[in-house]
Design a protein around this motif. Sequence first.
Motif, short mmCIF file in Angstrom:
data_model
loop_
_atom_site.label_atom_id
_atom_site.label_comp_id
_atom_site.label_asym_id
_atom_site.label_seq_id
_atom_site.Cartn_x
_atom_site.Cartn_y
_atom_site.Cartn_z
N ARG A 219 1.79 8.24 -4.41
CA ARG A 219 1.73 7.12 -5.58
C ARG A 219 2.67 7.90 -6.81
NH1 ARG A 219 -4.19 4.65 -4.24
NH2 ARG A 219 -3.75 4.14 -2.21
N LEU A 220 2.89 6.72 -7.80
CA LEU A 220 3.55 7.00 -9.08
C LEU A 220 4.84 7.56 -8.70
CD1 LEU A 220 0.61 7.88 -11.15
CD2 LEU A 220 1.75 5.77 -11.23
N MET A 221 5.72 7.31 -7.55
CA MET A 221 7.03 7.74 -7.54
C MET A 221 8.01 6.90 -7.42
SD MET A 221 6.77 11.23 -4.90
CE MET A 221 6.94 10.11 -3.58
N ALA B 71 6.16 1.90 -4.25
CA ALA B 71 5.73 0.25 -4.38
C ALA B 71 6.68 -0.50 -4.97
CB ALA B 71 4.29 0.26 -5.11
N THR B 72 7.45 -0.04 -6.02
CA THR B 72 8.29 -0.44 -6.86
C THR B 72 9.56 -1.03 -5.90
OG1 THR B 72 7.73 0.47 -8.88
CG2 THR B 72 9.97 -0.54 -8.79
N GLN B 73 10.07 -0.11 -5.20
CA GLN B 73 11.07 -0.09 -4.20
C GLN B 73 10.67 -1.00 -3.30
OE1 GLN B 73 13.42 3.13 -3.04
NE2 GLN B 73 13.20 4.23 -4.78
N ASP C 146 0.97 -1.07 -0.07
CA ASP C 146 -0.11 0.12 -0.15
C ASP C 146 0.92 1.12 0.00
OD1 ASP C 146 -2.38 1.34 0.19
OD2 ASP C 146 -3.00 -0.16 1.86
N VAL C 147 0.43 2.28 -0.75
CA VAL C 147 1.30 3.47 -0.68
C VAL C 147 0.10 4.56 -0.60
CG1 VAL C 147 2.66 5.22 -2.28
CG2 VAL C 147 3.11 2.68 -2.33
N ARG C 148 0.59 5.65 0.21
CA ARG C 148 -0.29 6.69 0.47
C ARG C 148 -0.61 7.45 -0.66
NH1 ARG C 148 2.25 10.67 4.64
NH2 ARG C 148 2.36 12.11 2.87
C1 LIG Z 1 -0.86 -0.22 -6.49
C2 LIG Z 1 -0.10 0.59 -5.58
C3 LIG Z 1 0.70 -0.22 -4.27
C4 LIG Z 1 1.28 1.36 -6.39
O1 LIG Z 1 1.87 1.94 -5.65
P1 LIG Z 1 3.12 3.05 -6.51
O2 LIG Z 1 4.00 3.54 -5.32
O3 LIG Z 1 2.18 4.31 -7.03
O4 LIG Z 1 3.59 2.44 -7.67
P2 LIG Z 1 4.91 2.57 -8.38
O5 LIG Z 1 5.04 4.12 -8.60
O6 LIG Z 1 6.14 1.89 -7.98
O7 LIG Z 1 4.38 2.27 -9.77
C5 LIG Z 1 5.17 1.09 -10.63
C6 LIG Z 1 4.09 0.93 -11.78
O8 LIG Z 1 2.83 0.40 -11.49
C7 LIG Z 1 2.06 0.80 -12.25
N1 LIG Z 1 1.10 1.60 -11.93
C8 LIG Z 1 1.05 2.16 -10.67
N2 LIG Z 1 -0.14 2.89 -10.43
C9 LIG Z 1 -0.86 3.01 -11.50
C10 LIG Z 1 -2.05 3.33 -12.15
N3 LIG Z 1 -2.79 4.33 -11.12
N4 LIG Z 1 -2.53 3.22 -13.10
C11 LIG Z 1 -1.92 2.40 -13.99
N5 LIG Z 1 -0.71 1.72 -13.56
C12 LIG Z 1 -0.23 2.00 -12.41
C13 LIG Z 1 2.66 1.71 -13.48
O9 LIG Z 1 3.39 0.63 -14.56
C14 LIG Z 1 3.79 2.20 -12.76
O10 LIG Z 1 4.97 2.33 -13.55
P3 LIG Z 1 5.27 3.71 -14.27
O11 LIG Z 1 5.19 4.63 -13.27
O12 LIG Z 1 6.73 3.60 -14.76
O13 LIG Z 1 4.28 3.89 -15.41
C15 LIG Z 1 -0.83 1.83 -4.99
O14 LIG Z 1 -1.53 2.54 -6.08
C16 LIG Z 1 -1.73 1.80 -3.94
O15 LIG Z 1 -1.43 1.52 -2.82
N6 LIG Z 1 -2.94 1.25 -4.19
C17 LIG Z 1 -4.02 0.77 -3.27
C18 LIG Z 1 -3.45 -0.42 -3.03
C19 LIG Z 1 -4.31 -1.71 -2.74
O16 LIG Z 1 -5.41 -1.82 -3.11
N7 LIG Z 1 -3.74 -2.62 -1.88
C20 LIG Z 1 -5.05 -3.56 -1.33
C21 LIG Z 1 -4.38 -5.09 -1.86
S1 LIG Z 1 -2.80 -5.36 -1.04
#
Ligand SMILES: CC(C)(COP(=O)(O)OP(=O)(O)OC[C@H]1O[C@@H](n2cnc3c(N)ncnc32)[C@H](O)[C@@H]1OP(=O)(O)O)[C@@H](O)C(=O)NCCC(=O)NCCS
Length: 177
Positions: free
Chosen positions: A120-122, A125-127, A114-116
């Motif tokens: 997000r999109l930084m 979650a990848t790290q 989960d990311v706040r």
């Molecule tokens: C999913 C989640 C963990 C991603 O976190 P994040 O830190 O934003 O992800 P990252 O920045 O590392 O993104 C990596 C890749 O994921 C994909 N991605 C992330 N968010 C996306 C979005 N909103 N739409 C489409 N692709 C997405 C992309 O491919 C992205 O790569 P890019 O930035 O080069 O396009 C975050 O959106 C989140 O917490 N969502 C809710 C979590 C949830 O539902 N948890 C319950 C189940 S455990």
Amino acid sequence: MSRTTQTGVAAKRRNKPIPPDPATLPALPTREALSIRPVRLDDLNAVIEMDALVTGIKKRDYWNSLYGRYADAVATGQHFLVATSGSEVIGFVIGEVRDWEFGSPPCGWVFAIDVRPDARLMGAATQLLQAISACFKRAGVSKVRTLLSRENTLILSFFRSQGMMIGPFIPLEMDLG
Ligand SMILES: CC(C)(COP(=O)(O)OP(=O)(O)OC[C@H]1O[C@@H](n2cnc3c(N)ncnc32)[C@H](O)[C@@H]1OP(=O)(O)O)[C@@H](O)C(=O)NCCC(=O)NCCS
């Protein structure tokens, strides 16, 4: 202008929100400030708030119990990591190595990430996924798995972007009446 209208305008002016002083606002999360570390007890409130934003439920007892089981449990293959930006906790991941469950050789399972929303999109979650995968590798496993809801296209997009594909197992369930 009538007296009532003048009074109304004055009241409106009085109630106008005063913009906050930028110096007093918390710094916005930045990609450069991201780092990953094991969870600490004083991170739990931020984790509980973040989870409640996604699930709509504050589960303090659940998180306290999870903390008890997963914090400092690296030796048993359990990992609870947080992403921070400066002093702020902006994300977390939890997972563990499970041996021979469902007939599978030992592998890593990620069961929460989960990311706040404002961080997000930084790449946080990848790290987080890279960090927990490195923990799994150090424990000697070469595969990572997870389970997700079919409706959650956001988390599906994320895991797909990391290279995860449909695995050989299918989930089954039934109502117990
Ligand atoms: C999913 C989640 C963990 C991603 O976190 P994040 O830190 O934003 O992800 P990252 O920045 O590392 O993104 C990596 C890749 O994921 C994909 N991605 C992330 N968010 C996306 C979005 N909103 N739409 C489409 N692709 C997405 C992309 O491919 C992205 O790569 P890019 O930035 O080069 O396009 C975050 O959106 C989140 O917490 N969502 C809710 C979590 C949830 O539902 N948890 C319950 C189940 S455990």
